[in-house]
Design a protein around this motif. Structure first.
Motif, short mmCIF file in Angstrom:
data_model
loop_
_atom_site.label_atom_id
_atom_site.label_comp_id
_atom_site.label_asym_id
_atom_site.label_seq_id
_atom_site.Cartn_x
_atom_site.Cartn_y
_atom_site.Cartn_z
N VAL A 152 9.41 12.88 -38.35
CA VAL A 152 10.26 12.31 -37.30
C VAL A 152 10.25 10.79 -37.33
O VAL A 152 11.29 10.14 -37.11
N ARG A 153 9.12 10.20 -37.58
CA ARG A 153 8.94 8.76 -37.41
C ARG A 153 9.98 7.90 -38.13
O ARG A 153 10.52 6.95 -37.54
N PRO A 154 10.31 8.18 -39.40
CA PRO A 154 11.29 7.31 -40.08
C PRO A 154 12.69 7.34 -39.48
O PRO A 154 13.50 6.45 -39.74
N HIS A 155 12.99 8.37 -38.68
CA HIS A 155 14.33 8.50 -38.10
C HIS A 155 14.49 7.73 -36.79
O HIS A 155 15.59 7.66 -36.26
N ILE A 156 13.40 7.17 -36.28
CA ILE A 156 13.45 6.40 -35.04
C ILE A 156 13.49 4.92 -35.39
O ILE A 156 12.70 4.45 -36.20
N LYS A 157 14.40 4.20 -34.78
CA LYS A 157 14.49 2.76 -35.09
C LYS A 157 13.26 2.02 -34.58
O LYS A 157 12.55 2.50 -33.69
N ARG A 158 13.03 0.85 -35.13
CA ARG A 158 11.89 0.04 -34.73
C ARG A 158 11.98 -0.26 -33.23
O ARG A 158 13.02 -0.71 -32.73
N GLY A 159 10.90 -0.01 -32.50
CA GLY A 159 10.90 -0.20 -31.06
C GLY A 159 11.45 0.98 -30.29
O GLY A 159 11.53 0.93 -29.05
N GLY A 160 11.85 2.05 -30.99
CA GLY A 160 12.36 3.24 -30.33
C GLY A 160 11.26 4.04 -29.65
O GLY A 160 10.07 3.74 -29.77
N ILE A 161 11.66 5.08 -28.93
CA ILE A 161 10.74 5.87 -28.12
C ILE A 161 10.68 7.31 -28.62
O ILE A 161 11.71 7.92 -28.94
N LEU A 162 9.46 7.85 -28.71
CA LEU A 162 9.26 9.26 -28.99
C LEU A 162 8.71 9.94 -27.74
O LEU A 162 7.75 9.47 -27.13
N VAL A 163 9.33 11.04 -27.35
CA VAL A 163 8.85 11.86 -26.23
C VAL A 163 8.44 13.22 -26.80
O VAL A 163 9.21 13.86 -27.51
N VAL A 164 7.24 13.64 -26.50
CA VAL A 164 6.73 14.93 -26.97
C VAL A 164 6.45 15.81 -25.75
O VAL A 164 5.71 15.41 -24.85
N LEU A 165 7.02 17.00 -25.74
CA LEU A 165 6.76 17.98 -24.68
C LEU A 165 6.08 19.19 -25.30
O LEU A 165 6.62 19.81 -26.22
N ARG A 180 -4.06 11.61 -28.73
CA ARG A 180 -4.76 11.25 -29.96
C ARG A 180 -4.00 11.69 -31.19
O ARG A 180 -3.90 10.96 -32.19
N ILE A 181 -3.45 12.90 -31.14
CA ILE A 181 -2.69 13.43 -32.29
C ILE A 181 -1.48 12.56 -32.59
O ILE A 181 -1.19 12.22 -33.74
N VAL A 182 -0.74 12.18 -31.55
CA VAL A 182 0.45 11.35 -31.73
C VAL A 182 0.06 9.96 -32.22
O VAL A 182 0.71 9.40 -33.11
N ALA A 183 -1.01 9.39 -31.67
CA ALA A 183 -1.46 8.07 -32.09
C ALA A 183 -1.91 8.08 -33.56
O ALA A 183 -1.65 7.13 -34.30
N ASP A 184 -2.57 9.15 -33.98
CA ASP A 184 -3.03 9.25 -35.37
C ASP A 184 -1.87 9.29 -36.35
O ASP A 184 -2.04 8.99 -37.53
#
Length: 392
Positions: free
Chosen positions: A335-348, A376-380
């Motif tokens: 997922v990470r490469p598809h979000i622009k720099r400074g974008g937001i990820l929401v995990v439910l 922790r998982i998301v930060a890693d």
């Protein structure tokens, strides 16, 4: 007393202890009972990290938490990494003296105990005089814990808890902060392990001197004494079995009780004009989001994404995916490469590991998360954590 040898994995949670860190590390490593020292930096904002970088002793292994997650979370990390026959918890201040390791090791090495607690109250060893109400609070919590576990401890809240490694690694630590102490005690009692108590010295400090535990932790301790006590735990397991036997309609109701419109509204402030949604498009929440934003839905991130904006999506939402895959990092990395720099990820994802049951299994869910565990998982995976919260 048996001949000393390096038998302890010492787990040391550290949070902003630059004043005492060098001294306590030296004292720990001077003990002949130490095989390894596992230091878990719990998001320190002082010079702790710089001090740790200068330690070259091969017995020291260092780990960093992505943010301040709490003592319980740090101990959980250390337990997973421990290799020595026995494991002991050591605070990073100077309240507890590693010279007492011999007293804690003796019942373990002699194979009389599976777990040993160091008591600050049942001792002839030197100890600093405590504030009256602090002492009374400790005794109250210990007495309450004894009533719920049917143990006869004098100091449930002690930091010095030593375990056979096989024992502590069988215990699932759920508490992230100081609720760790009553949780461990209740689970040791429930496990029927042989528990000893030995007197230790104690040089307690005040809040002015840096003590971090407060009244809210005392309230949480009361909750944990009740929540993890063997009797309540058995009743919780019975409820889970009953829930797992519920008919499909009830199971579906348990699975989705969210007010989807409210949930979508609460997410609005985090979502931009373009949103990448990972997961099914057929939930009520997904449909609500689609009516508010330009949503692109994908189920397979290995395929090219149509209508991908340049330089990327303003935000991404992962709905009920991480708890259903073997390796969460794979999804987050994709997922990470598809979000622009400074974008937001929401995990439910589904919360509260202790609620996991056969209902979860029946719908393909592999796990539930604690709040800090998911953070922790998301930060890693390389994301900066802005907020982790229970939302439903």
């Amino acid at each position: 007393m048996p001949e000393p040898y390096p038998c302890f994995s010492v787990i040391m949670p550290v949070f902003n202890e630059e004043r005492t860190l060098a001294t306590i590390i030296k004292r720990v490593l001077d003990s002949p009972y130490v095989a390894e020292l596992l230091i878990v930096d719990d998001g320190s904002s002082d010079d702790t990290r710089e001090l740790l970088a200068g330690i070259a002793d091969p017995r020291v292994r260092k780990f960093e938490q992505p943010f301040n997650m709490g003592k319980g979370a740090a101990v959980r990390r250390g337990v997973a990494e421990a290799n020595a026959p026995y494991v002991i918890i050591q605070d990073a201040d100077l309240e507890y003296d590693p010279a007492d390791y011999a007293l804690l090791a003796e019942p373990l090495i002699g194979e009389r105990a599976d777990v040993v607690y160091g008591s600050r109250f049942h001792t002839a060893r030197p100890r600093r005089v405590l504030r009256f109400w602090h002492s009374m609070a400790n005794r109250f919590l210990t007495s309450m814990s004894n009533a719920f576990t049917n143990l006869h401890l004098t100091d449930m809240e002690t930091c010095y808890k030593a375990f056979r490694r096989e024992v502590i690694q069988q215990i699932t630590i759920e508490e992230d902060r100081f609720g760790l102490e009553p949780e461990l005690t209740a689970k040791v009692a429930a496990g029927g392990w042989r528990l000893y108590e030995v007197g230790i010295s104690y040089d307690g400090r005040t809040a002015h001197e840096g003590k971090k535990i407060g009244w809210r932790d005392g309230v949480r301790a009361i909750y944990c004494i009740i929540r993890y006590s063997p009797g309540v735990a058995r009743r919780t397991d019975t409820f889970k079995r009953q829930e797992a036997q519920a008919p499909p309609a009830v199971a579906r109701s348990v699975e989705r009780v969210t007010n989807d419109g409210w949930m979508a509204s609460s997410l609005d402030r985090y979502l931009g004009e373009s949103v990448l949604q990972v997961g099914t498009a057929h939930t009520g929440l997904a449909l609500e989001m689609a009516g508010r934003h330009g949503v692109t839905v994908v189920d397979d991130l290995t395929r090219p994404i149509e209508r991908r904006p340049v330089p990327g999506f303003d935000s991404a939402v992962i709905i009920d995916v991480l708890d259903r895959v073997e390796d969460e990092s794979t999804v987050l990395t994709e997922v990470r490469p598809h979000i622009k720099r400074g974008g937001i990820l929401v995990v439910l994802s589904a919360a509260h590991p202790h609620l996991y049951s056969r209902v979860d299994e029946s719908i393909g869910r592999l796990r539930r998360y604690g709040k800090n565990q998911l953070g922790r998982i998301v930060a890693d995976a390389g994301f900066t954590i802005l907020k982790v919260a229970y939302v439903d």
